[in-house]
Enzyme design. Structure first.
Site, PDB file in Angstrom:
ATOM      1  CE  LYS A 182      -4.317  -4.043   1.381  1.00  8.82           C
ATOM      2  NZ  LYS A 182      -4.996  -2.910   2.008  1.00  8.82           N
ATOM      3  CG  ASP A 214      -1.975  -1.115   1.171  1.00 11.58           C
ATOM      4  OD1 ASP A 214      -1.899  -1.954   0.268  1.00 11.58           O
ATOM      5  OD2 ASP A 214      -2.849  -1.166   2.057  1.00 11.58           O
ATOM      6  CG  HIS A 227      -8.332   5.405   2.607  1.00  5.10           C
ATOM      7  ND1 HIS A 227      -9.314   5.284   3.559  1.00  5.10           N
ATOM      8  CD2 HIS A 227      -7.852   4.155   2.392  1.00  5.10           C
ATOM      9  CE1 HIS A 227      -9.428   4.015   3.914  1.00  5.10           C
ATOM     10  NE2 HIS A 227      -8.560   3.304   3.216  1.00  5.10           N
ATOM     11  CG  HIS A 263     -11.298   1.222   0.140  1.00  4.92           C
ATOM     12  ND1 HIS A 263     -11.440  -0.048   0.653  1.00  4.92           N
ATOM     13  CD2 HIS A 263     -10.318   1.819   0.883  1.00  4.92           C
ATOM     14  CE1 HIS A 263     -10.582  -0.203   1.655  1.00  4.92           C
ATOM     15  NE2 HIS A 263      -9.880   0.905   1.806  1.00  4.92           N
ATOM     16  CG  HIS A 269     -14.927   0.403   1.489  1.00  6.68           C
ATOM     17  ND1 HIS A 269     -14.175   0.356   2.640  1.00  6.68           N
ATOM     18  CD2 HIS A 269     -15.083  -0.876   1.086  1.00  6.68           C
ATOM     19  CE1 HIS A 269     -13.875  -0.914   2.893  1.00  6.68           C
ATOM     20  NE2 HIS A 269     -14.404  -1.673   1.960  1.00  6.68           N
ATOM     21  CB  CYS A 275      -2.251  -2.774   5.170  1.00  7.83           C
ATOM     22  SG  CYS A 275      -3.983  -2.273   5.074  1.00  7.83           S
ATOM     23  CG  ASP A 297      -6.593   0.207   1.154  1.00  5.14           C
ATOM     24  OD1 ASP A 297      -6.933  -0.963   1.434  1.00  5.14           O
ATOM     25  OD2 ASP A 297      -6.983   1.205   1.811  1.00  5.14           O
TER      26      ASP A 297
HETATM   27  C1  VGL Z   1      -4.703   0.934   5.612  1.00  2.00           C
HETATM   28  C2  VGL Z   1      -6.209   2.000   6.967  1.00  2.00           C
HETATM   29  C3  VGL Z   1      -7.204   1.866   6.010  1.00  2.00           C
HETATM   30  C4  VGL Z   1      -3.309   0.448   5.409  1.00  2.00           C
HETATM   31  C5  VGL Z   1      -5.677   0.781   4.644  1.00  2.00           C
HETATM   32  O1  VGL Z   1      -2.896   0.280   4.235  1.00  2.00           O
HETATM   33  O2  VGL Z   1      -2.596   0.243   6.413  1.00  2.00           O
HETATM   34  N1  VGL Z   1      -4.983   1.536   6.765  1.00  2.00           N
HETATM   35  N2  VGL Z   1      -6.912   1.260   4.852  1.00  2.00           N
HETATM   36 ZN    ZN Z   2      -8.317   1.263   3.276  1.00  2.00          ZN
END
Ligand code: VGL
Ligand code: ZN
Length: 224
Positions: free
Chosen positions: A125, A11, A95, A55, A59, A170, A53
């Site tokens: 994901k 990510d 995000h 979404h 979401h 993550c 990430d």
């Molecule tokens: C993440 C919060 C929400 C991450 C992803 O990549 O750590 N944290 N979505």
């Molecule tokens: Zn996320």
């Protein structure tokens, strides 16, 4: 013992970097070190994975999709598959919306990805609207599974090295799933930054309790 290492880059997307909507403090500090790991004159990965990430706009992990809830508060979620399974989960600023700039990787990482001379894949994901995913292997209820596990198995991977954002979300849950699936799993701590800096001891303990080895760098005795 055979040694077939994979590198998982978790990510590293604009929204988690300074200026992004869910910026991890000093998140960009890790980029030079990650680029170095992607230098195949120095390291010989069997495969490389970038996770993303990804979404939909509606979401459920976005605070904006709940009435009277602010980012970083907790919301109780119930598993769609098994209503007995509930958990309190943090909700976030919007995000990594699919196809947005914030969901994209920085240019230098895209350039490095293109140069990777071994099997590689990008694992998205967070795509199912009704649940969050922290692990790049599965959702928080371990119900929906991405292609990451089958990909690593098909490559005969034995060891997994994890870097990226965020160390306490993550990266942590991806590392724990990797260890659970039987890969010898390492997190390279200086190449991962946390969101919650006041809970680093708890975060480290979680890694250890889930069979993940925290390392400071890739030294020779691991790479044998
Ligand atoms: C993440 C919060 C929400 C991450 C992803 O990549 O750590 N944290 N979505
Ligand atoms: Zn996320």
């Amino acid at each position: 013992m055979s040694f077939k290492p994979a590198l998982l880059v978790i990510d590293i997307q604009h929204d988690f970097l300074p200026g992004g909507s869910l910026a991890v403090v000093n998140g960009d500090d890790i980029i030079p070190g990650v680029l170095e790991l992607l230098d195949f004159n120095k390291y010989n990965w069997k495969s490389v994975v970038f996770s993303q990430d990804w979404h939909p706009r509606d979401h459920t992990s976005f605070a904006s999709n709940h009435a009277n809830v602010k980012p970083f508060e907790k919301v109780s979620f119930t598993s769609t598959k098994d209503p007995k399974v509930t958990s309190d989960e943090t909700v976030w600023p919007d995000h990594c919306v699919q196809h947005s700039h914030g969901a994209n990787f920085p240019d230098e990482l895209i350039a490095a990805y293109k140069q990777i001379p071994v099997e590689k894949t990008i694992i998205q994901k967070g795509h199912l609207q009704d649940r969050d995913y922290y692990s790049a292997f599965n959702d928080i209820w371990d119900d929906d599974h991405t292609e990451l596990g089958p990909f690593l198995k098909s490559q005969g991977i034995t060891h997994v090295f994890v870097v990226g954002l965020a160390y306490d979300y993550c990266v942590k849950f991806t590392s724990a799933s990797s260890a659970k699936l039987g890969f010898k799993t390492y997190v390279i701590k200086p190449l991962a930054k946390a969101i919650e800096l006041d809970k680093l001891d708890q975060t480290d303990a979680y890694y250890r309790d889930h069979g993940v080895t925290i390392i400071e760098s890739l030294d020779d005795d691991i790479l044998k």
